[in-house]
Design a protein around this motif. Structure first.
Motif, short mmCIF file in Angstrom:
data_model
loop_
_atom_site.label_atom_id
_atom_site.label_comp_id
_atom_site.label_asym_id
_atom_site.label_seq_id
_atom_site.Cartn_x
_atom_site.Cartn_y
_atom_site.Cartn_z
N PRO A 1 0.83 -1.21 0.00
CA PRO A 1 0.00 0.00 0.00
C PRO A 1 0.87 1.26 0.00
O PRO A 1 1.87 1.33 0.71
CB PRO A 1 -0.79 -0.13 1.30
N ALA A 2 0.46 2.26 -0.79
CA ALA A 2 1.20 3.51 -0.89
C ALA A 2 0.62 4.53 0.09
O ALA A 2 -0.56 4.44 0.45
CB ALA A 2 1.12 4.05 -2.32
N PRO A 3 1.43 5.49 0.55
CA PRO A 3 0.92 6.51 1.47
C PRO A 3 -0.06 7.46 0.79
O PRO A 3 -0.17 7.48 -0.45
CB PRO A 3 2.19 7.23 1.91
N LEU A 4 -0.76 8.27 1.59
CA LEU A 4 -1.71 9.24 1.05
C LEU A 4 -1.02 10.19 0.08
O LEU A 4 0.10 10.66 0.33
CB LEU A 4 -2.34 10.05 2.19
N GLY A 5 -1.69 10.46 -1.03
CA GLY A 5 -1.15 11.38 -2.01
C GLY A 5 -0.22 10.74 -3.01
O GLY A 5 0.30 11.43 -3.90
N VAL A 6 0.00 9.44 -2.89
CA VAL A 6 0.91 8.72 -3.79
C VAL A 6 0.16 7.51 -4.36
O VAL A 6 -0.47 6.75 -3.61
CB VAL A 6 2.19 8.27 -3.07
N ALA A 7 0.22 7.32 -5.66
CA ALA A 7 -0.43 6.18 -6.30
C ALA A 7 0.54 5.02 -6.41
O ALA A 7 1.66 5.18 -6.91
CB ALA A 7 -0.94 6.57 -7.69
N ALA A 8 0.14 3.86 -5.92
CA ALA A 8 0.99 2.67 -6.04
C ALA A 8 1.16 2.32 -7.52
O ALA A 8 0.26 2.49 -8.33
CB ALA A 8 0.36 1.50 -5.30
N HIS A 9 2.37 1.91 -7.85
CA HIS A 9 2.72 1.43 -9.19
C HIS A 9 2.68 2.53 -10.26
O HIS A 9 2.58 2.24 -11.44
CB HIS A 9 1.84 0.25 -9.59
N GLN A 10 2.78 3.78 -9.83
CA GLN A 10 2.96 4.88 -10.78
C GLN A 10 4.44 5.27 -10.76
O GLN A 10 4.93 5.82 -9.78
CB GLN A 10 2.10 6.09 -10.42
N ALA A 11 5.16 4.96 -11.84
CA ALA A 11 6.59 5.27 -11.90
C ALA A 11 6.79 6.77 -12.01
O ALA A 11 6.15 7.44 -12.83
CB ALA A 11 7.22 4.55 -13.09
N LEU A 12 7.68 7.28 -11.16
CA LEU A 12 7.96 8.72 -11.14
C LEU A 12 9.46 8.94 -11.01
O LEU A 12 10.18 8.11 -10.45
CB LEU A 12 7.26 9.39 -9.95
N PRO A 13 9.96 10.08 -11.52
CA PRO A 13 11.34 10.44 -11.20
C PRO A 13 11.52 10.48 -9.69
O PRO A 13 10.62 10.93 -8.96
CB PRO A 13 11.49 11.83 -11.84
N ALA A 14 12.66 10.01 -9.21
CA ALA A 14 12.88 9.90 -7.77
C ALA A 14 12.68 11.23 -7.06
O ALA A 14 12.05 11.30 -6.00
CB ALA A 14 14.27 9.36 -7.51
N ALA A 15 13.19 12.31 -7.64
CA ALA A 15 13.08 13.61 -6.99
C ALA A 15 11.63 14.03 -6.82
O ALA A 15 11.25 14.62 -5.80
CB ALA A 15 13.85 14.66 -7.79
#
Length: 206
Positions: A173-187
């Motif tokens: 499970p991902a934290p609030l405001g973050v979608a699990a399995h959505q690839a994003l630049p690390a920064a």
């Protein structure tokens, strides 16, 4: 927790685990704390001949093991040798049934525990997603696991060779405001975590 499936288990992929502490995390502060081995079910013969994969058991073990695995795969057509650290493929991910956690101890790597279940499923899904995302690109990515304890979160970290190339795929499970399995630049992902409610100290009442 007992792993699902049956038969002997053999290591398929060794993932370095880098833990990142703090409410405002920065990748430069991630410390390697161990390894997570993804395990697949195999025959007794396959399991007995499987190399360790991370190069820490014998000098040059990862290279020799990968060569042996490649030779066996050529001869028999179906077997896969354990991948060395930094190698990355989606082959065999559908056969993963458990994970073995190894932590860095004072005297070297120490086995911690076996695990299975939803978190393992999310890890396997993220690896498959990462392969589809990065296969054929000129950037060579090294897959790592990145626990973020203060955010009750973990991500698959695709470490690139140059600054700014690193990608993070949040695991469920991902934290609030973050979608699990959505690839994003690390920064970008770390900036979101820094602004999340978990990163702000709780107000004291009284």
């Amino acid at each position: 927790m007992a792993p699902r499936g049956s038969g002997r288990l053999r290591p398929l992929l060794a993932l370095p685990v880098h833990t990142l502490h703090g409410p405002a995390p920065r990748l430069a502060g991630a410390d390697r704390t161990g390894w997570r081995f993804l395990l697949s079910a195999s025959t007794a013969d396959d399991a007995a001949s499987a190399p360790c994969g991370h190069g820490g058991c014998t000098a040059g073990g990862a290279d020799r093991g990968t060569e042996r695995g490649t030779e066996r795969g050529t001869e028999r057509g179906t077997e896969r040798g354990t991948l060395a650290v930094g190698e990355f493929t989606e082959d065999g991910l559908e056969e993963v049934v458990a994970a073995a956690e190894v932590v860095d101890g004072a005297d070297g790597p120490v086995f911690s525990h076996l695990s299975a279940g939803p978190f393992l499923d999310s890890t396997v899904r993220a690896l498959s997603q990462a392969w589809q995302l990065t296969h054929g690109t000129p950037v060579r990515y090294e897959p790592r696991l990145l626990p973020l304890p203060e955010h009750y979160a973990s991500a698959l970290w695709l470490h690139g060779g140059q600054p700014g190339e690193d990608l993070l795929i949040p695991l469920a499970p991902a934290p609030l405001g973050v979608a699990a399995h959505q690839a994003l630049p690390a920064a970008e992902l770390l900036a979101r975590l820094e602004r999340s409610p978990a990163a702000r100290p709780a107000a004291l009442i009284g």
